[in-house]
Enzyme design. Structure first.
Site, PDB file in Angstrom:
ATOM      1  N   ASP A 121     -11.723   0.248  -5.843  1.00 38.16           N
ATOM      2  CA  ASP A 121     -12.070   0.926  -7.100  1.00 38.16           C
ATOM      3  C   ASP A 121     -12.669  -0.009  -8.155  1.00 38.16           C
ATOM      4  O   ASP A 121     -13.263   0.450  -9.126  1.00 38.16           O
ATOM      5  CB  ASP A 121     -10.825   1.600  -7.707  1.00 38.16           C
ATOM      6  CG  ASP A 121     -10.131   2.538  -6.732  1.00 38.16           C
ATOM      7  OD1 ASP A 121     -10.796   3.019  -5.800  1.00 38.16           O
ATOM      8  OD2 ASP A 121      -8.923   2.780  -6.904  1.00 38.16           O
ATOM      9  N   ARG A 143      13.133   4.206  -3.188  1.00 40.37           N
ATOM     10  CA  ARG A 143      13.548   5.527  -2.702  1.00 40.37           C
ATOM     11  C   ARG A 143      14.571   5.370  -1.576  1.00 40.37           C
ATOM     12  O   ARG A 143      14.294   4.757  -0.560  1.00 40.37           O
ATOM     13  CB  ARG A 143      12.298   6.220  -2.177  1.00 40.37           C
ATOM     14  CG  ARG A 143      12.448   7.646  -1.810  1.00 40.37           C
ATOM     15  CD  ARG A 143      11.063   8.243  -1.616  1.00 40.37           C
ATOM     16  NE  ARG A 143      11.191   9.622  -1.211  1.00 40.37           N
ATOM     17  CZ  ARG A 143      10.874  10.081  -0.023  1.00 40.37           C
ATOM     18  NH1 ARG A 143      10.381   9.281   0.879  1.00 40.37           N
ATOM     19  NH2 ARG A 143      11.034  11.355   0.264  1.00 40.37           N
ATOM     20  N   ARG A 175     -10.630   6.574  -7.978  1.00 37.50           N
ATOM     21  CA  ARG A 175      -9.524   6.963  -8.837  1.00 37.50           C
ATOM     22  C   ARG A 175     -10.045   7.337 -10.234  1.00 37.50           C
ATOM     23  O   ARG A 175     -10.921   8.166 -10.319  1.00 37.50           O
ATOM     24  CB  ARG A 175      -8.488   5.845  -8.911  1.00 37.50           C
ATOM     25  CG  ARG A 175      -7.080   6.374  -9.026  1.00 37.50           C
ATOM     26  CD  ARG A 175      -6.049   5.374  -8.638  1.00 37.50           C
ATOM     27  NE  ARG A 175      -5.380   5.802  -7.424  1.00 37.50           N
ATOM     28  CZ  ARG A 175      -4.821   4.977  -6.571  1.00 37.50           C
ATOM     29  NH1 ARG A 175      -4.874   3.687  -6.771  1.00 37.50           N
ATOM     30  NH2 ARG A 175      -4.201   5.448  -5.515  1.00 37.50           N
ATOM     31  N   ASP A 203      -3.333  -2.928  -9.328  1.00 39.47           N
ATOM     32  CA  ASP A 203      -2.568  -3.020 -10.572  1.00 39.47           C
ATOM     33  C   ASP A 203      -1.062  -2.782 -10.351  1.00 39.47           C
ATOM     34  O   ASP A 203      -0.229  -3.559 -10.823  1.00 39.47           O
ATOM     35  CB  ASP A 203      -3.133  -2.005 -11.573  1.00 39.47           C
ATOM     36  CG  ASP A 203      -2.588  -2.210 -12.963  1.00 39.47           C
ATOM     37  OD1 ASP A 203      -3.031  -3.158 -13.629  1.00 39.47           O
ATOM     38  OD2 ASP A 203      -1.696  -1.435 -13.373  1.00 39.47           O
ATOM     39  N   GLY A 225      -2.889   0.654  -1.347  1.00 41.20           N
ATOM     40  CA  GLY A 225      -3.820   1.139  -0.319  1.00 41.20           C
ATOM     41  C   GLY A 225      -4.550  -0.022   0.327  1.00 41.20           C
ATOM     42  O   GLY A 225      -4.771  -1.052  -0.305  1.00 41.20           O
ATOM     43  N   THR A 270      -8.912  -3.937  -4.578  1.00 41.58           N
ATOM     44  CA  THR A 270      -9.088  -2.491  -4.606  1.00 41.58           C
ATOM     45  C   THR A 270     -10.557  -2.166  -4.457  1.00 41.58           C
ATOM     46  O   THR A 270     -11.415  -2.849  -5.031  1.00 41.58           O
ATOM     47  CB  THR A 270      -8.563  -1.810  -5.894  1.00 41.58           C
ATOM     48  OG1 THR A 270      -9.047  -0.457  -5.919  1.00 41.58           O
ATOM     49  CG2 THR A 270      -8.988  -2.469  -7.187  1.00 41.58           C
ATOM     50  N   ASP A 316     -11.201  -1.537 -10.494  1.00 44.94           N
ATOM     51  CA  ASP A 316     -10.716  -1.117 -11.809  1.00 44.94           C
ATOM     52  C   ASP A 316      -9.676  -2.068 -12.418  1.00 44.94           C
ATOM     53  O   ASP A 316      -8.919  -1.687 -13.306  1.00 44.94           O
ATOM     54  CB  ASP A 316     -10.145   0.314 -11.736  1.00 44.94           C
ATOM     55  CG  ASP A 316      -8.958   0.424 -10.775  1.00 44.94           C
ATOM     56  OD1 ASP A 316      -8.657  -0.563 -10.066  1.00 44.94           O
ATOM     57  OD2 ASP A 316      -8.335   1.497 -10.738  1.00 44.94           O
TER      58      ASP A 316
HETATM   59  O1  F6P Z   1      -7.160   2.931  -4.963  1.00 43.06           O
HETATM   60  C1  F6P Z   1      -7.872   3.080  -3.782  1.00 43.06           C
HETATM   61  C2  F6P Z   1      -7.986   4.519  -3.403  1.00 43.06           C
HETATM   62  O2  F6P Z   1      -8.737   4.605  -2.201  1.00 43.06           O
HETATM   63  C3  F6P Z   1      -8.575   5.425  -4.467  1.00 43.06           C
HETATM   64  O3  F6P Z   1      -9.971   5.301  -4.588  1.00 43.06           O
HETATM   65  C4  F6P Z   1      -8.094   6.781  -4.001  1.00 43.06           C
HETATM   66  O4  F6P Z   1      -7.994   7.689  -5.072  1.00 43.06           O
HETATM   67  C5  F6P Z   1      -6.732   6.465  -3.455  1.00 43.06           C
HETATM   68  O5  F6P Z   1      -6.707   5.081  -3.149  1.00 43.06           O
HETATM   69  C6  F6P Z   1      -6.368   7.249  -2.222  1.00 43.06           C
HETATM   70  O6  F6P Z   1      -5.066   6.919  -1.867  1.00 43.06           O
HETATM   71  P1  F6P Z   1      -4.369   7.379  -0.520  1.00 43.06           P
HETATM   72  O7  F6P Z   1      -4.849   6.462   0.568  1.00 43.06           O
HETATM   73  O8  F6P Z   1      -2.930   7.226  -0.783  1.00 43.06           O
HETATM   74  O9  F6P Z   1      -4.805   8.790  -0.241  1.00 43.06           O
END
Ligand code: F6P
Length: 367
Positions: free
Chosen positions: A141, A83, A185, A117, A14, A139, A143
């Site tokens: 997050d 894929r 997350r 990660d 992301g 990130t 994390d």
């Molecule tokens: O890891 C970053 C994050 O924004 C998380 O906080 C969230 O759960 C996820 O990505 C959302 O992902 P997507 O953009 O695929 O909806």
């Protein structure tokens, strides 16, 4: 130690505020040291499809404050489990040798992988093909273990804190409970930091399963004190005791088992039903990821980008740059991947929050 002549840089997973600042620092540092730099578009998918181009200082001019990534990204493509559609059927194949061949043809002998990660794990596997890999922890997050901060987190916390400030005035005017659902997350860092910075009354984290009764008790106590409104921050991955994660199924091809979201609205409905206080939920979603990075994230991203190139020039490989005691260090990727960094219930921040009256919904008096 073999000399490096040319490096590739890609952004995976992301997007996140500060990606462009890292790219800029990598390009400027590397070209300044006489290296050729290749940008790889759209993460590992672009590596498989040979979307590789020479990137120079002019290409990174003016991108420091820009959100997103000039390289593009995806959180779907893994060359080791790729894929493909065959005879109208989706199948997964190991096409990593194709990606490695594209690197070899461009004479890229080192790769800077700017990712979370999952992307770091994938990147590290290219060492099987003799490519030197340096990871930069990205990130919102926060994390990733081994580092005190991932870039992007500070911006996300700023957005969430500002949202709380805005919710505060409308909550107070209407005597409502305002629930703010934030990303993160399975880690509660954004919720914890923004909740503290934005004056939340209650913070619900994935790491501390909550009882709705605990939240209700806090709202009632505030009412008894004459405070007819409350602010609740709930992490998207928060779980009620004995309950489950809230989310939807994900689209085919996604690496996610579940797309998190909805816990805030569920909680707001429960509060209204159980104690009759009007409650509203705001889901911040991707607003936390878009837009310009804060000064802190620009600085951290720049330090990481410089350090990644310096590490490669110093002969390091299979490492991640990290922040420890405000110094940039490098750590073996094997020591950090697959070990998510979680909020500790007995940590200083949770204790500080409890000390000033913030509840997490698992307090003994709510039983
Ligand atoms: O890891 C970053 C994050 O924004 C998380 O906080 C969230 O759960 C996820 O990505 C959302 O992902 P997507 O953009 O695929 O909806």
């Amino acid at each position: 130690m073999e000399t490096i002549r040319s490096i590739g840089v890609l952004t995976g997973g992301g997007d996140c505020p500060g990606l462009n600042a890292v790219i800029r620092a990598v390009v400027r540092t590397a070209t300044g040291r006489g290296l050729k730099v290749w940008g790889i578009r759209n993460g590992f998918g672009g590596l498989v499809e040979n979307q590789i181009f020479v990137i120079n200082n002019a290409d990174v001019s003016g991108i420091l404050p820009r959100g997103g990534t000039i390289l593009g990204t995806t959180n779907r493509d893994n060359p080791f489990h790729y894929r493909v559609i065959e005879n109208e059927e989706t199948v997964y194949k190991d096409v990593s040798s194709l990606a490695a061949e594209n690197l070899r043809r461009a004479e890229i002998d080192a790769l800077v992988v700017i990712g979370g990660d999952g992307s770091i794990k994938i990147g590290a596997r290219f060492s099987e093909y003799g490519v030197r890999v340096i990871a930069v922890p990205k990130t919102i997050d926060n994390d990733i273990s081994g580092t005190e901060r991932t870039f992007g987190f500070d911006t996300a916390v700023g957005v969430a804190s500002e949202a709380l400030d805005r919710l505060h005035t409308t909550a107070e005017s209407h005597h409502r409970v305002m629930v703010l659902e934030v990303m993160g997350r399975y880690a509660g860092w954004i919720a914890l930091h923004s909740g503290l910075a934005g004056g939340a009354d209650c913070i619900l984290l994935p790491e501390i399963p909550y009882k709705v009764a605990g939240v209700l008790a806090k709202i009632r106590r505030r009412q008894q004190e004459g405070k007819r409104f409350s602010l609740i921050v709930v992490a998207e991955g928060a779980i009620p005791q004995g309950g489950e994660l809230t989310g939807t199924q994900v689209a085919a091809g996604s690496t996610e088992k579940i797309r998190l979201g909805g816990v805030g609205e569920k909680l707001a409905r429960e509060i209204e039903e159980k104690i009759g206080v009007e409650s509203r939920c705001t889901v911040l979603g991707h607003l936390q990821r878009g837009g310009s990075p804060t000064a802190f994230d620009r600085l951290l991203a720049t330090r990481y980008g410089v350090a990644a190139v310096e590490a490669l020039l110093a002969g390091k490989a299979d490492c991640m740059v990290a922040l420890q005691n405000n110094h940039i260090v490098t750590l073996p990727i094997a020591d950090v991947v697959g070990k998510p960094n979680h909020v500790e219930e007995d940590g200083e921040l949770v204790a500080a929050a409890r000390a000033i009256g913030i509840v997490f919904g698992n307090e003994a008096e709510s039983c």
